[in-house]
Design a protein around this motif. Structure first.
Motif, PDB file in Angstrom:
ATOM      1  N   LEU A 180       0.832  -1.200   0.000  1.00  0.00           N
ATOM      2  CA  LEU A 180       0.000   0.000   0.000  1.00  0.00           C
ATOM      3  C   LEU A 180       0.864   1.247   0.000  1.00  0.00           C
ATOM      4  CD1 LEU A 180      -2.681  -1.082   2.628  1.00  0.00           C
ATOM      5  CD2 LEU A 180      -2.793  -1.273   0.144  1.00  0.00           C
ATOM      6  N   GLN A 181       2.004   1.179   0.680  1.00  0.00           N
ATOM      7  CA  GLN A 181       2.925   2.308   0.730  1.00  0.00           C
ATOM      8  C   GLN A 181       3.429   2.660  -0.666  1.00  0.00           C
ATOM      9  OE1 GLN A 181       3.966   3.926   3.647  1.00  0.00           O
ATOM     10  NE2 GLN A 181       5.027   5.412   2.352  1.00  0.00           N
ATOM     11  N   ASN A 182       3.685   1.640  -1.461  1.00  0.00           N
ATOM     12  CA  ASN A 182       4.231   1.873  -2.796  1.00  0.00           C
ATOM     13  C   ASN A 182       3.245   2.571  -3.716  1.00  0.00           C
ATOM     14  OD1 ASN A 182       6.574   0.614  -2.053  1.00  0.00           O
ATOM     15  ND2 ASN A 182       5.989  -1.392  -2.880  1.00  0.00           N
ATOM     16  N   CYS A 183       1.953   2.471  -3.395  1.00  0.00           N
ATOM     17  CA  CYS A 183       0.940   3.013  -4.303  1.00  0.00           C
ATOM     18  C   CYS A 183       0.249   4.246  -3.740  1.00  0.00           C
ATOM     19  CB  CYS A 183      -0.120   1.946  -4.595  1.00  0.00           C
ATOM     20  SG  CYS A 183       0.564   0.440  -5.289  1.00  0.00           S
ATOM     21  N   SER A 184       0.685   4.730  -2.602  1.00  0.00           N
ATOM     22  CA  SER A 184      -0.018   5.822  -1.937  1.00  0.00           C
ATOM     23  C   SER A 184       0.446   7.188  -2.390  1.00  0.00           C
ATOM     24  CB  SER A 184       0.150   5.700  -0.421  1.00  0.00           C
ATOM     25  OG  SER A 184       1.510   5.764  -0.091  1.00  0.00           O
ATOM     26  N   TRP A 225      -3.743  -3.258  -8.788  1.00  0.00           N
ATOM     27  CA  TRP A 225      -5.026  -3.597  -8.154  1.00  0.00           C
ATOM     28  C   TRP A 225      -4.914  -3.490  -6.630  1.00  0.00           C
ATOM     29  CZ3 TRP A 225      -4.892  -8.769  -5.897  1.00  0.00           C
ATOM     30  CH2 TRP A 225      -3.753  -9.498  -6.246  1.00  0.00           C
ATOM     31  N   THR A 226      -4.514  -2.308  -6.187  1.00  0.00           N
ATOM     32  CA  THR A 226      -4.258  -2.071  -4.765  1.00  0.00           C
ATOM     33  C   THR A 226      -5.499  -2.282  -3.909  1.00  0.00           C
ATOM     34  OG1 THR A 226      -2.613  -0.419  -5.410  1.00  0.00           O
ATOM     35  CG2 THR A 226      -3.335  -0.421  -3.119  1.00  0.00           C
ATOM     36  N   THR A 227      -6.625  -1.722  -4.346  1.00  0.00           N
ATOM     37  CA  THR A 227      -7.842  -1.829  -3.540  1.00  0.00           C
ATOM     38  C   THR A 227      -8.299  -3.273  -3.419  1.00  0.00           C
ATOM     39  OG1 THR A 227      -8.517   0.383  -4.260  1.00  0.00           O
ATOM     40  CG2 THR A 227     -10.208  -1.020  -3.269  1.00  0.00           C
ATOM     41  N   ARG A 228      -8.244  -4.007  -4.533  1.00  0.00           N
ATOM     42  CA  ARG A 228      -8.636  -5.416  -4.484  1.00  0.00           C
ATOM     43  C   ARG A 228      -7.656  -6.229  -3.639  1.00  0.00           C
ATOM     44  NH1 ARG A 228      -8.970  -7.049 -10.545  1.00  0.00           N
ATOM     45  NH2 ARG A 228      -7.552  -5.271 -10.725  1.00  0.00           N
ATOM     46  N   PHE A 229      -6.373  -5.872  -3.724  1.00  0.00           N
ATOM     47  CA  PHE A 229      -5.390  -6.551  -2.881  1.00  0.00           C
ATOM     48  C   PHE A 229      -5.652  -6.273  -1.403  1.00  0.00           C
ATOM     49  CE2 PHE A 229      -1.394  -6.196  -0.476  1.00  0.00           C
ATOM     50  CZ  PHE A 229      -1.000  -7.520  -0.505  1.00  0.00           C
ATOM     51  N   PHE A 230      -6.022  -5.027  -1.106  1.00  0.00           N
ATOM     52  CA  PHE A 230      -6.359  -4.681   0.278  1.00  0.00           C
ATOM     53  C   PHE A 230      -7.558  -5.497   0.757  1.00  0.00           C
ATOM     54  CE2 PHE A 230      -9.024  -2.189   3.162  1.00  0.00           C
ATOM     55  CZ  PHE A 230      -8.148  -1.985   4.215  1.00  0.00           C
ATOM     56  N   CYS A 250      -8.229 -12.378   4.149  1.00  0.00           N
ATOM     57  CA  CYS A 250      -7.303 -13.368   4.719  1.00  0.00           C
ATOM     58  C   CYS A 250      -7.138 -13.165   6.218  1.00  0.00           C
ATOM     59  CB  CYS A 250      -5.947 -13.275   4.022  1.00  0.00           C
ATOM     60  SG  CYS A 250      -5.932 -13.865   2.314  1.00  0.00           S
ATOM     61  N   VAL A 251      -7.074 -11.903   6.629  1.00  0.00           N
ATOM     62  CA  VAL A 251      -6.963 -11.603   8.058  1.00  0.00           C
ATOM     63  C   VAL A 251      -8.185 -12.129   8.803  1.00  0.00           C
ATOM     64  CG1 VAL A 251      -6.958  -9.736   9.765  1.00  0.00           C
ATOM     65  CG2 VAL A 251      -5.460  -9.602   7.778  1.00  0.00           C
ATOM     66  N   ALA A 252      -9.365 -11.926   8.221  1.00  0.00           N
ATOM     67  CA  ALA A 252     -10.596 -12.381   8.867  1.00  0.00           C
ATOM     68  C   ALA A 252     -10.625 -13.906   8.993  1.00  0.00           C
ATOM     69  CB  ALA A 252     -11.810 -11.891   8.078  1.00  0.00           C
ATOM     70  N   VAL A 253     -10.218 -14.602   7.929  1.00  0.00           N
ATOM     71  CA  VAL A 253     -10.232 -16.072   7.965  1.00  0.00           C
ATOM     72  C   VAL A 253      -9.199 -16.598   8.960  1.00  0.00           C
ATOM     73  CG1 VAL A 253      -9.832 -18.160   6.617  1.00  0.00           C
ATOM     74  CG2 VAL A 253     -11.102 -16.266   5.611  1.00  0.00           C
ATOM     75  N   VAL A 254      -7.987 -16.048   8.898  1.00  0.00           N
ATOM     76  CA  VAL A 254      -6.935 -16.490   9.819  1.00  0.00           C
ATOM     77  C   VAL A 254      -7.326 -16.197  11.260  1.00  0.00           C
ATOM     78  CG1 VAL A 254      -4.575 -16.040  10.578  1.00  0.00           C
ATOM     79  CG2 VAL A 254      -5.053 -16.346   8.163  1.00  0.00           C
TER      80      VAL A 254
END
Length: 402
Positions: free
Chosen positions: A4-8, A82-87, A93-97
């Motif tokens: 996200l830093q790279n695309c902000s 595709w930053t937003t989709r990656f986010f 993934c965070v929710a599942v983990v």
């Protein structure tokens, strides 16, 4: 977060959206990890007597392993287009983990509630030790690593390896005579958890065949929630409030407190300040607080001093808010404008979280009858996760108000 830093830095609405994702990343992650966990805890409580602990523990470990393998692959994938989709994928993934981790943790905690208290205390201390080791690894990586992608790959590969080790260790657990003794007693006790107090004489009067059928039916029922909630109400509120305050501050606020001498450009004030004074110090203090409970267990579970100390932790909110938190949009006043202040505040926050939180957690199952110990352990974990869920939501609000 580095993706996200790279695309902000892009101009226009897209860049602004990416910047928002970056600036409030910790808050979004806190919500994504805490809210699903509460739902999973409710489901886990309903399954305590229906699904064996071994099934819940192993299935959650395999789910975590699968998700971490996916994340490991994504480390080397270019997501700048595709930053937003990656986010969104990351949050998913965070929710599942987090959900799988909650089922694993609450099941392990419920299982360990049938062991002596020293084993339960060791389990809780081990959790904090994991956070401390991760923080140390982060500082070492910050000092030695040259490529952030390689560092991320190393982190996730390490997570994959440790999950595999956890699976192997759990499979080894029933082979140990010590653990087999307590685990066998735990397997026998859930059936008692759903037998009404006045039904024993009636069951004895039934014919042999019907008695066994009734007994098995009850053994797969839902543990009685009301007596557990009644006996653990004060401890449950204390546990809720401990983690409610902690998650509001750490990491959303504490990790954004900057050194007052950042303009000097020194490595301490720019590169190492947040990793050392926020993550490493908090986790180490938390671990120390949990370790202290192995020797000192005061105040007791019925003491009025315990909830008083828990409520006293509210004072940490203004202490951190009026430290050098950056960026500030609403509250411009910085009262504690020396680096020593957030260091002391973070140490006290972690120490009190570890000590009081561990006391409350180990008291909960121990004040219940043995046959309700596992269910009480799951309920106490529910209070903990509820505090994290509500606190993470409040952290987003407070961060926007500072």
């Amino acid at each position: 977060m580095y993706k996200l830093q790279n695309c902000s830095d892009q101009a226009g609405p897209v860049g602004q959206a990416d910047s928002d994702l970056r600036d409030f990343f910790e808050s979004y992650v806190s919500i994504a990890s805490a809210v699903p966990s509460v739902l999973c805890l409710i489901g886990n409580f309903l399954l305590v007597n229906k699904v064996p602990a071994s099934v819940r523990i192993q299935s959650s470990l395999f789910v975590m392993l699968a998700v971490f393998l996916v994340i490991t692959v994504l480390v080397k994938v270019d997501t700048s287009a595709w930053t937003t989709r990656f986010f969104a994928l990351t949050i998913g993934c965070v929710a599942v983990v987090s959900s799988a981790s909650t089922v694993f943790t609450s099941s392990i905690f419920g299982l360990s509630s049938c062991f002596p208290m020293r084993n339960l205390q060791a389990l809780i201390s081990g959790q904090a030790m994991g956070g401390t080791i991760s923080a140390v690894a982060s500082v070492i990586d910050l000092a030695a690593a040259a490529n952030v992608t390689d560092s991320a790959l190393a982190y996730f590969l390490t997570a994959d390896i440790f999950i595999i080790i956890c699976i192997m260790m759990y499979l080894l657990l029933p082979r140990l005579e010590y653990s087999r003794y307590y685990m066998s007693s735990q397997e026998e006790s859930p059936s008692l958890a759903t037998v009404p107090p006045d039904s024993s004489m009636e069951d004895e009067a039934e014919p042999e065949g019907t008695t066994n059928t009734s007994f098995l039916a009850k053994s797969t029922g839902i543990p009685p929630l009301r007596p557990i909630l009644q006996k653990t109400a004060l401890l449950g509120f204390s546990l809720f409030y401990i983690f409610f305050i902690s998650i509001i501050i750490f990491p959303s606020i504490s990790s954004n407190i900057e050194s007052v001498s950042k303009s000097s450009g020194s490595p301490w004030s720019t590169k190492y300040f947040a990793p050392l004074t926020s993550f490493l110090l908090y986790n180490f203090a938390d671990w120390c607080g949990r370790q202290i409970t192995a020797w000192i267990q005061m105040p007791g579970p019925k003491s009025k001093l315990l909830p008083a100390l828990v409520l006293l932790r509210t004072i940490f909110l203004p202490l951190f808010i009026f430290s050098n938190y950056q960026p500030r949009a609403q509250i411009q006043t910085v009262v504690f404008n020396q680096d020593v202040y957030p260091v002391v505040f973070t140490a006290l926050l972690g120490l009190s979280n570890g000590y009081l939180g561990t006391l409350v957690i180990i008291y909960g199952p121990k004040i219940m009858p043995k046959e309700l110990a596992e269910a009480a352990g799951v309920v106490m974990t529910f209070y903990l996760m509820l505090g994290l869920a509500v606190g993470s939501a409040f952290s987003v609000l407070i961060v926007h108000l500072i």
